[in-house]
Design a protein around this motif. Structure first.
Motif, PDB file in Angstrom:
ATOM      1  N   ASP A   1       0.838  -1.191   0.000  1.00  0.00           N
ATOM      2  CA  ASP A   1       0.000   0.000   0.000  1.00  0.00           C
ATOM      3  C   ASP A   1       0.879   1.248   0.000  1.00  0.00           C
ATOM      4  OD1 ASP A   1       0.878   0.386   2.551  1.00  0.00           O
ATOM      5  OD2 ASP A   1      -1.077   0.287   3.510  1.00  0.00           O
ATOM      6  N   TYR A   2       0.236   2.409   0.081  1.00  0.00           N
ATOM      7  CA  TYR A   2       0.932   3.688  -0.039  1.00  0.00           C
ATOM      8  C   TYR A   2       2.041   3.834   0.997  1.00  0.00           C
ATOM      9  CZ  TYR A   2       1.465   8.756  -0.199  1.00  0.00           C
ATOM     10  OH  TYR A   2       1.964  10.019  -0.307  1.00  0.00           O
TER      11      TYR A   2
ATOM     12  N   ASN B   1       2.432   4.128  -6.398  1.00  0.00           N
ATOM     13  CA  ASN B   1       2.732   4.613  -5.054  1.00  0.00           C
ATOM     14  C   ASN B   1       4.087   4.143  -4.555  1.00  0.00           C
ATOM     15  OD1 ASN B   1       0.406   6.077  -4.801  1.00  0.00           O
ATOM     16  ND2 ASN B   1      -0.754   4.410  -3.890  1.00  0.00           N
TER      17      ASN B   1
ATOM     18  N   GLU C   1       2.533   0.707 -11.705  1.00  0.00           N
ATOM     19  CA  GLU C   1       1.846   0.384 -10.450  1.00  0.00           C
ATOM     20  C   GLU C   1       1.958  -1.111 -10.203  1.00  0.00           C
ATOM     21  OE1 GLU C   1      -1.897   3.270  -9.842  1.00  0.00           O
ATOM     22  OE2 GLU C   1      -1.897   2.195 -11.721  1.00  0.00           O
TER      23      GLU C   1
ATOM     24  N   ASN D   1      -8.900  -4.266  -0.596  1.00  0.00           N
ATOM     25  CA  ASN D   1      -7.705  -3.507  -0.185  1.00  0.00           C
ATOM     26  C   ASN D   1      -6.849  -3.096  -1.363  1.00  0.00           C
ATOM     27  OD1 ASN D   1      -8.083  -3.539   2.549  1.00  0.00           O
ATOM     28  ND2 ASN D   1      -7.161  -5.557   2.782  1.00  0.00           N
ATOM     29  N   TYR D   2      -7.405  -3.140  -2.577  1.00  0.00           N
ATOM     30  CA  TYR D   2      -6.567  -3.088  -3.769  1.00  0.00           C
ATOM     31  C   TYR D   2      -6.446  -1.671  -4.294  1.00  0.00           C
ATOM     32  CZ  TYR D   2      -4.567  -5.031  -7.980  1.00  0.00           C
ATOM     33  OH  TYR D   2      -3.725  -5.340  -8.992  1.00  0.00           O
ATOM     34  N   GLU D   3      -5.383  -0.976  -3.919  1.00  0.00           N
ATOM     35  CA  GLU D   3      -5.199   0.432  -4.296  1.00  0.00           C
ATOM     36  C   GLU D   3      -5.151   0.682  -5.804  1.00  0.00           C
ATOM     37  OE1 GLU D   3      -1.900   2.127  -2.248  1.00  0.00           O
ATOM     38  OE2 GLU D   3      -2.962   2.255  -0.365  1.00  0.00           O
TER      39      GLU D   3
ATOM     40  N   TYR E   1      -8.691   0.973  -7.235  1.00  0.00           N
ATOM     41  CA  TYR E   1      -9.376   2.207  -6.834  1.00  0.00           C
ATOM     42  C   TYR E   1      -8.868   3.369  -7.666  1.00  0.00           C
ATOM     43  CZ  TYR E   1     -11.430   0.048  -2.696  1.00  0.00           C
ATOM     44  OH  TYR E   1     -12.160  -0.737  -1.868  1.00  0.00           O
ATOM     45  N   SER E   2      -7.559   3.409  -7.790  1.00  0.00           N
ATOM     46  CA  SER E   2      -6.936   4.481  -8.546  1.00  0.00           C
ATOM     47  C   SER E   2      -7.376   4.431 -10.010  1.00  0.00           C
ATOM     48  CB  SER E   2      -5.424   4.322  -8.397  1.00  0.00           C
ATOM     49  OG  SER E   2      -4.757   5.181  -9.203  1.00  0.00           O
TER      50      SER E   2
ATOM     51  N   GLY F   1      -7.581   5.011  -3.301  1.00  0.00           N
ATOM     52  CA  GLY F   1      -6.396   4.458  -3.953  1.00  0.00           C
ATOM     53  C   GLY F   1      -5.124   5.172  -3.562  1.00  0.00           C
ATOM     54  N   ASN F   2      -5.220   6.148  -2.671  1.00  0.00           N
ATOM     55  CA  ASN F   2      -4.059   6.903  -2.217  1.00  0.00           C
ATOM     56  C   ASN F   2      -3.267   7.508  -3.359  1.00  0.00           C
ATOM     57  OD1 ASN F   2      -3.635   7.289   0.548  1.00  0.00           O
ATOM     58  ND2 ASN F   2      -3.443   5.077   0.798  1.00  0.00           N
ATOM     59  N   ASN F   3      -3.977   7.965  -4.389  1.00  0.00           N
ATOM     60  CA  ASN F   3      -3.298   8.549  -5.537  1.00  0.00           C
ATOM     61  C   ASN F   3      -3.428  10.065  -5.461  1.00  0.00           C
ATOM     62  OD1 ASN F   3      -2.346   9.281  -8.028  1.00  0.00           O
ATOM     63  ND2 ASN F   3      -3.216   7.500  -9.045  1.00  0.00           N
TER      64      ASN F   3
END
Lengths: 209, 487
Positions: free
Chosen positions: B35-36, B283, B329, B407-409, B412-413, B435-437
């Motif tokens: 993750d991020y 990320n 990514e 949990n898949y960033e 989401y992004s 997605g913490n983008n």
């Protein structure tokens, strides 16, 4: 509100723009207020918690879901206290004239621009895009420089130091702070070990008896 | 009677337990992403073992070693055996089609080298299937040449030895080979510090290609900076790390990997000037494992690229396969070292076989065929649709991926990007946050902010207007007072 309190508040305001004059008055004519200083320190700690959580998503790189506000507050407020103690310890050796209360007052009063401007940064960060982050970082930088200027001016005045002496004493302060932390950690590990040992003995005794 | 029932129920329970344990075994190793904040996040595996191609598929013969695999578009699998000096060709269900050792011309005659010896495969380490010209390129390492065969009947077409105009100190021992869309041939020589050898279509030497910069060591830098010229001469030179494998991506860029720990990057996408232009917009950087318990770096031995830029690299130190999309990514990490079926001892190469992945192991002498799971299909097809600009289709696939792994960033992004393309800023912001983008969140927020500002423009405008009126009014008042005063 009595006259004395009003005067103290007015000296707090003056200290932000005329630090040499105001801190001189605070040191030698007792115009400082520990209450204001304490409130400022608490505000500073609370602001850091707020900054951790409420800084806009674009600027905020903290894992907000695992935030611990108590530890953040203690880190920053405790930092101020630690600086005060170690600076006092060092300056007593270096012929500094300021007492512990003076140092605490000066450091907390100097935090004011940091509190005010960082509050603006935290709020504004919710309305910026990445290209504008630079502006907010500049504001934060200004706040930091202002804080350092006020603290240096104040410490120089209360200890009756020249700038060179003051810088040396501050460097020594950081070393002293590191030593204090080291001894603190050492102390707590020892206590932990000892408690563990005593507990072991008690456990053993309970099994045998 | 009661005892009998007990035994039957026990057996049934045992059976269920066994069934369950087998279904667990099917997913080999751990599968995860980062993750991020660089924490390991467990994830369903994108690929599962489907088939093993090993000595049992060779009709009695056995592999000497398995050093490289490649695949053609119609599903044939080519396997290079360095020790035996053979190429094996399998069909898509793992049946042996042909075993190539001595090269024959199209009229069935033996091919003779320039020096009069027969042209046979000798220590061949690399393979490349050129789909456009339908030719099979073989890096015939032992004989220091590149052999080109027809892609259908495997008859002789061309052979390149060391070009006469080749410069530099690199020995001409081609280990891996790749051919780009305009027919230029890229050869990797293991442990060459001069770069990848680029040959023209006719086999003449063109240049050394690719920049692989070594890491800068601060301590070394300090000593070098104060050393005299004489001392510098005696110091050991730092050579550029070697490239270890090449591939060509869908746009014709050369992609390369290196497992030299002295190299600054480990995955390369080289532009025509030889500079690394790999996109690292994810990320986390494209380096494989970020956190490992023994702090070893991932060592990529091979890279396989799809037409839509999604690539898989295989790490020989931990046997893990890292899947990245064209933006860099990290999509999924799966596989591992071990003794279970589908686990590796010494992975040597990786290739796309349509949607599947073929991975060879040099110690187990086998090729594992991994097929995408439901999760894998969703992310592969989603990335393909996104790459070709089919936003709606991509959105469906990524939503499916989210359903399987919340949990898949990257998904989401990607969903956020799809909404952004359709100018649905609120939705995009929501997904970019998950997605913490931050970069794309900022883009979406910019669009959203413009809309809000336009809609409520009268508020700041009104305030400004009031302010201006106020200033003018006070000025007027001031001058009136002044005039009255002087009168």
């Amino acid at each position: 509100m009595n006259e004395q309190a009003k005067e103290k508040i007015s000296y707090y305001k003056t200290s932000l723009f005329h630090p040499f004059y105001a801190f001189y008055e605070i040191r030698f004519r007792k115009k400082g207020s520990l209450k204001i200083a304490f409130v400022l320190m608490c505000l500073f700690g609370i602001l850091q918690c707020a900054a951790y959580q409420y800084t806009g998503f674009v600027m905020n790189k903290n894992p907000v879901h695992e935030m611990n506000s108590v530890s953040i507050f203690l880190t920053y407020a405790g930092g101020v206290v630690l600086f005060t103690i170690s600076n006092w310890a060092v300056t007593t050796l270096f012929n500094g004239k300021g007492g512990m209360g003076d140092i605490f007052t000066v450091v907390c009063y100097s935090l004011t621009p940091l509190i005010a401007l960082d509050l603006i940064v935290v709020i504004a960060s919710n309305f910026v895009i990445i290209e504008e982050v630079m502006i907010l970082q500049a504001i934060h930088g200004i706040a930091l420089v202002y804080f350092i200027f006020l603290a240096m001016a104040g410490l120089c005045t209360i200890h009756e130091y020249s700038l060179k002496e003051n810088i040396i004493s501050i460097l020594a302060t950081f070393i002293a702070a590191a030593i204090i932390i080291f001894i603190g950690v050492l102390f707590f590990t020892m206590i932990e070990k000892m408690a563990g040992f005593i507990w072991l003995v008690v456990e053993e005794a309970m099994r045998k008896l | 009677m009661a005892g009998m029932k007990k035994i039957i129920s026990l057996l049934a329970a045992l059976f269920i337990v066994l069934l369950f344990s087998f279904s667990v075994c099917a997913d080999t190793g751990v599968s995860y992403t980062y993750d991020y904040w660089k924490n390991v996040k467990e994830s369903p595996a994108a690929f599962g073992l489907e088939q093993v191609v090993d000595a049992s598929n060779l009709n009695g013969a056995s592999f000497g070693s398995v050093d490289d695999v490649c695949a053609s578009a119609d599903g044939r699998l080519f396997v290079a055996d360095k020790t035996a000096g053979r190429i094996y060709v399998f069909d898509d269900s793992g049946n042996l089609l042909q075993s190539i050792k001595a090269i024959k011309s199209s009229d069935g005659k033996i091919v003779i080298n320039k020096d009069g010896s027969q042209l046979i495969l000798n220590g061949c380490e690399g393979l490349f299937m050129d789909e456009e010209t339908d030719e099979l390129y073989i890096a015939n390492t032992g004989s220091m040449q590149v052999v080109v065969l027809d892609g259908n009947d495997y008859t002789f077409k061309r052979v390149f030895g060391k070009p006469e105009n080749m410069t530099g100190t690199t020995e001409f021992k081609p280990s891996k080979v790749a051919v780009d869309h305009s027919g230029r041939i890229y050869l990797v020589v293991q442990s060459s510090y001069e770069g990848i050898i680029e040959l023209n279509k006719d086999g003449s030497f063109s240049r050394y290609f690719g920049v692989n910069t070594p890491k800068v060591n601060l301590v070394d830098y300090f000593w070098k900076s104060i050393a005299s010229d004489k001392q510098k001469q005696k110091m050991s030179k730092i050579y550029a790390p070697a490239f270890n494998n090449v591939a060509i991506d869908g746009e014709g860029f050369v992609m390369a990997v290196t497992y030299d720990s002295a190299a600054e990057d480990s995955v390369f996408r080289l532009n025509s000037g030889g500079k690394n232009v790999l996109r690292e917009e994810g990320n986390i950087p494209v380096v494989g494992d970020i956190r490992s318990y023994d702090s070893t770096q991932s060592q990529f031995v091979d890279i396989a690229v799809t037409d839509y830029g999604t690539y898989a690299v295989i790490d020989k130190s931990k046997g893990r396969i890292f899947l990245y999309n064209f933006d860099g990514e990290l999509l999924n990490v799966f596989g591992g070292m071990g003794d279970l079926k589908g686990e590796f001892k010494n992975p040597t190469s990786i290739a796309w076989l349509g949607d599947k992945l073929a991975v060879s192991d040099g110690t187990l002498n086998a090729v594992y065929i991994f097929a995408p799971t439901d999760f894998g299909k969703a992310i592969l097809k989603g990335n393909e649709a996104y790459y070709y600009g089919r936003w709606d289709e991509a959105l469906g696939y990524f939503k499916e991926a989210i359903r399987l792994n919340a949990n898949y960033e990257p998904a989401y992004s990607a969903i956020g990007k799809n909404y952004l393309m359709k100018n649905e800023y609120r939705q995009a912001m929501y997904y970019f946050k998950l997605g913490n983008n931050r970069i794309f969140y900022s883009k979406a927020f910019n669009g959203y902010r413009n809309i809000v500002l336009k809609k409520y423009f009268y508020i700041p405008a009104g305030i400004m207007l009031l302010l201006i009126i106020g200033i003018i009014y006070s000025e007027v008042r001031f001058f009136q007072e002044k005039r009255r005063y002087y009168r």
